[in-house]
Structure formats: C-alpha cells, structure tokens
Design a protein around this motif. Structure first.
Motif, PDB file in Angstrom:
ATOM      1  N   SER A 243       0.856  -1.188   0.000  1.00 19.55           N
ATOM      2  CA  SER A 243       0.000   0.000   0.000  1.00 19.55           C
ATOM      3  C   SER A 243       0.888   1.232   0.000  1.00 19.55           C
ATOM      4  CB  SER A 243      -0.928   0.001   1.220  1.00 19.55           C
ATOM      5  OG  SER A 243      -0.179  -0.045   2.425  1.00 19.55           O
ATOM      6  N   THR A 251      -1.709   3.704   9.125  1.00 15.72           N
ATOM      7  CA  THR A 251      -2.876   2.889   9.465  1.00 15.72           C
ATOM      8  C   THR A 251      -2.751   1.459   8.944  1.00 15.72           C
ATOM      9  OG1 THR A 251      -4.022   3.626   7.455  1.00 15.72           O
ATOM     10  CG2 THR A 251      -4.401   4.895   9.475  1.00 15.72           C
ATOM     11  N   GLY A 252      -1.638   1.131   8.314  1.00 16.05           N
ATOM     12  CA  GLY A 252      -1.467  -0.214   7.769  1.00 16.05           C
ATOM     13  C   GLY A 252      -1.181  -1.237   8.848  1.00 16.05           C
ATOM     14  N   SER A 253      -1.217  -2.511   8.462  1.00 16.13           N
ATOM     15  CA  SER A 253      -0.959  -3.578   9.429  1.00 16.13           C
ATOM     16  C   SER A 253       0.540  -3.739   9.651  1.00 16.13           C
ATOM     17  CB  SER A 253      -1.553  -4.896   8.930  1.00 16.13           C
ATOM     18  OG  SER A 253      -0.788  -5.418   7.860  1.00 16.13           O
ATOM     19  N   ASP A 254       0.887  -4.192  10.840  1.00 12.90           N
ATOM     20  CA  ASP A 254       2.300  -4.397  11.163  1.00 12.90           C
ATOM     21  C   ASP A 254       2.883  -5.551  10.350  1.00 12.90           C
ATOM     22  OD1 ASP A 254       4.166  -3.034  12.749  1.00 12.90           O
ATOM     23  OD2 ASP A 254       4.350  -4.762  14.077  1.00 12.90           O
ATOM     24  N   ASP A 255       2.052  -6.528  10.004  1.00 16.36           N
ATOM     25  CA  ASP A 255       2.532  -7.640   9.178  1.00 16.36           C
ATOM     26  C   ASP A 255       2.950  -7.151   7.797  1.00 16.36           C
ATOM     27  OD1 ASP A 255       2.186  -9.486  11.165  1.00 16.36           O
ATOM     28  OD2 ASP A 255       0.227 -10.186  10.461  1.00 16.36           O
ATOM     29  N   ASP A 256       2.148  -6.252   7.209  1.00 15.77           N
ATOM     30  CA  ASP A 256       2.496  -5.705   5.896  1.00 15.77           C
ATOM     31  C   ASP A 256       3.788  -4.900   5.969  1.00 15.77           C
ATOM     32  OD1 ASP A 256       0.307  -6.849   4.742  1.00 15.77           O
ATOM     33  OD2 ASP A 256      -0.930  -5.045   4.756  1.00 15.77           O
ATOM     34  N   ARG A 257       3.943  -4.130   7.057  1.00 18.73           N
ATOM     35  CA  ARG A 257       5.168  -3.342   7.217  1.00 18.73           C
ATOM     36  C   ARG A 257       6.384  -4.252   7.324  1.00 18.73           C
ATOM     37  NH1 ARG A 257       8.447  -2.581  11.119  1.00 18.73           N
ATOM     38  NH2 ARG A 257       7.073  -3.597  12.630  1.00 18.73           N
TER      39      ARG A 257
END
Length: 327
Positions: A243, A251-257
C-alpha cells in the motif's frame, strides 16, 4: 519425427510485464537447448559430452518453425506475458535415461540472437510430458495477432506437464545493447571476458573525472563498478509496498510493514552479494589486461624448464635450465 515425449520449459519475465506484445520481444531469436546430466558427467556445462535432450526455438511472431509458443487463453482472446518451450525429447535419451521413471536431469543453454543470456543452471528429476502410447499435442491459438498455444499447463495429459520454469532477462539489457547491467552467473562461474569489458567500459565512460584506467583498477574501484552494474533500477527495480507508504506506516498492518521491510533487506543483501562476487571477476579482468600490457612491453622474458639429469632420487632431479627471449 517426434518421439511423442516433450520437456516443457515455461518462460516468464523477471517482473510483471503488462503488455504481452512487449513480452513477445523477449522471445525473438531465442533458442533453448537441454542437455542430459548423468553420473559420468555431473558438471553444469551445457555442452558435450552431455547428450542433447532436444531444443526449441523462436524466430519471430507467427514463424511456422517456432517451437516456443506464447501462451493464450482457451478462447483466443487473451495473450499472456509468458511462453512455453516445447522440447521434443530425443529417442536415444528416452531409451537410456527414462526407465523406470520418465525423469531427466537437465542443464540448459539459452541464447538470444546467438548470445548466451542464461548461466548453466542444473535441474534434477525433471518430469516429461507425453509417451509413445499417448504422445503430447500442442494446440494452436491466435491472440493479438500472435500465434501461440492455449496449453493450460495444469499437469494433466492434455494441459501439459511443466518440467521447469525459466526467467528470461529483458532484451534491453542483453550484452551489446549499450545498457550497463551485469550480474555474475548464479553457479559461481565467471562472466565472459567480452561481457565484462563491455559493461566496465560503459561505466568508465560515465566517470566524470576521466582518470580511471581499466588496466590498473584497485579493489575498491572494482567494487564500485560492480555495485553500479548490479544496481540498475530498470533491470532490478526496488520492491514496492503493498500500500502507499503514508498509509503503510500510519494505518497499515504491522505484518504488511514487516513484509515490506524484510523484502527490502533481501533486495539489498542480494545486490551486495552479487556486487562482491562481480568485483572479484572485474579485478581479475583488470589484472589480465595489465599483465597483457606488461608482456607486450617487455624487452625480454625468461623461461625456466626442469631438467632430468639423473634417475637417482635426490637434489640433482631438481635441476633447472633458463632461456632468455628477447623482444
């Protein structure tokens, strides 16, 4: 005459190519030759004494001799940025190597317009498609003006059984293209002398100081050149987050980061490893040029030869003679 058995090699770009007609350019003058690797000759050199399993080629779009086919859907409406090389397996290979199982050990030679574009990668126990009793069949298709095949490659007798997958580099970065990009072969072998020369010359031509001497490069200069060559962002683009960066870190998920950051770390680690290996080859290439220059400029050269003056073991067997050659 076909043996009825084929080795299918799926060809794909190293990254998503949204225009299938652009991918079709990857296939022009492409040749894929498969060699059988056995216990007697286990090395990865794609050449004799390995026996030839077979080969497939692509000349240009809609050429009747093509045995590499760009993939389409079943309805001839969609052309895909992927292709399949259909390599008819030599009957002698079938008789010698495919009993009791229809498997082969494969090393590939891949060229485009006569120039090698892939290192000799080795694949064991590669599955074949078809048999003498139920020979393979490649359905013809046509989409966006390109003749191809609608094989689904789903592992079924009719859809095709994939033997292996092979990424094709962008032809924009082929040797002699004028674009500076070079990575060392994955099998540890050295790039060709001419490939190193063309790539290094392209980088040195961009040197604003104009002071670099290809025959006298330091280890640090070689590493600098190697880093420039492997870090071509058009050939090896940066990974993209799932994203937008502001969203990812707000506001993204920590897994995506974590996934994005680990992908970045892997990307840079790969570049560092490739640059370190390539730097050694560049240093050896520079040293070879230097030695060549010294040899040509030398006024004389001395050669020593061992002399066998006695058959009795001892220091006398270590005798040597010298010859001086004058230029």
């Amino acid at each position: 005459m076909s043996s009825g058995v084929a080795l299918l090699v799926v060809l794909h770009p190293p990254k998503v190519v949204g225009d299938p007609l652009a991918f079709e350019q990857y296939l022009h003058k492409l040749a894929v030759t498969a060699y059988q690797v056995d216990f007697g000759h286990p090395d990865t050199l794609a050449a004799p004494p390995h026996a030839v399993i077979g080969s497939a080629g692509y000349t240009a779009a809609n050429d009747s001799t093509n045995t590499i086919y760009q993939l389409t859907d079943l309805f001839d409406t969609t052309l895909y940025s992927a292709a399949v090389a259909v390599i008819d397996v030599d009957s002698a290979i079938l008789a010698k190597y495919t009993s009791p199982e229809s498997l082969v050990n494969v090393v590939l030679s891949v060229t485009r317009d006569g120039k090698k574009i892939r290192e000799d990668s080795l694949d064991y126990d590669v599955q074949l498609w078809g048999s003498s009793g139920s020979p393979y069949s490649v359905p013809s298709s046509f989409a966006l003006g390109v003749a191809g095949t609608s094989l689904t490659l789903d592992g079924s007798p009719g859809g095709g059984i994939v033997g292996l997958y092979l990424p094709l580099p962008d032809p924009a970065f082929d040797a002699g293209s004028g674009t500076a990009y070079l990575v060392p072969p994955a099998d540890g072998s050295a790039p060709s002398f001419s490939d190193i020369k063309n790539a290094v010359d392209a980088i040195l031509a961009e040197d604003p100081t104009g002071m670099s001497d290809p025959t006298d490069l330091t280890a640090q200069q070689c590493l600098h050149i190697a880093r420039e060559l492997v870090s071509n962002r058009y050939a090896a683009p940066l990974p993209a987050p799932s994203s937008a960066v502001p969203v990812l870190y707000t506001t993204g998920s920590d897994d995506d980061r974590k996934h994005f950051e680990s992908t970045l770390q892997s990307y840079y680690a790969t570049l560092d490893a490739e640059a370190s290996r390539l730097a050694g080859f560049i240093y050896a290439w520079s040293a070879a040029l230097n030695c060549n220059g010294l040899t040509k400029a030398a006024a004389q050269a001395a050669l020593t030869f061992p002399l066998r003056v006695t058959s009795t073991p001892g220091t006398a067997q270590a005798a040597e003679a010298g010859v001086v050659l004058h230029n």
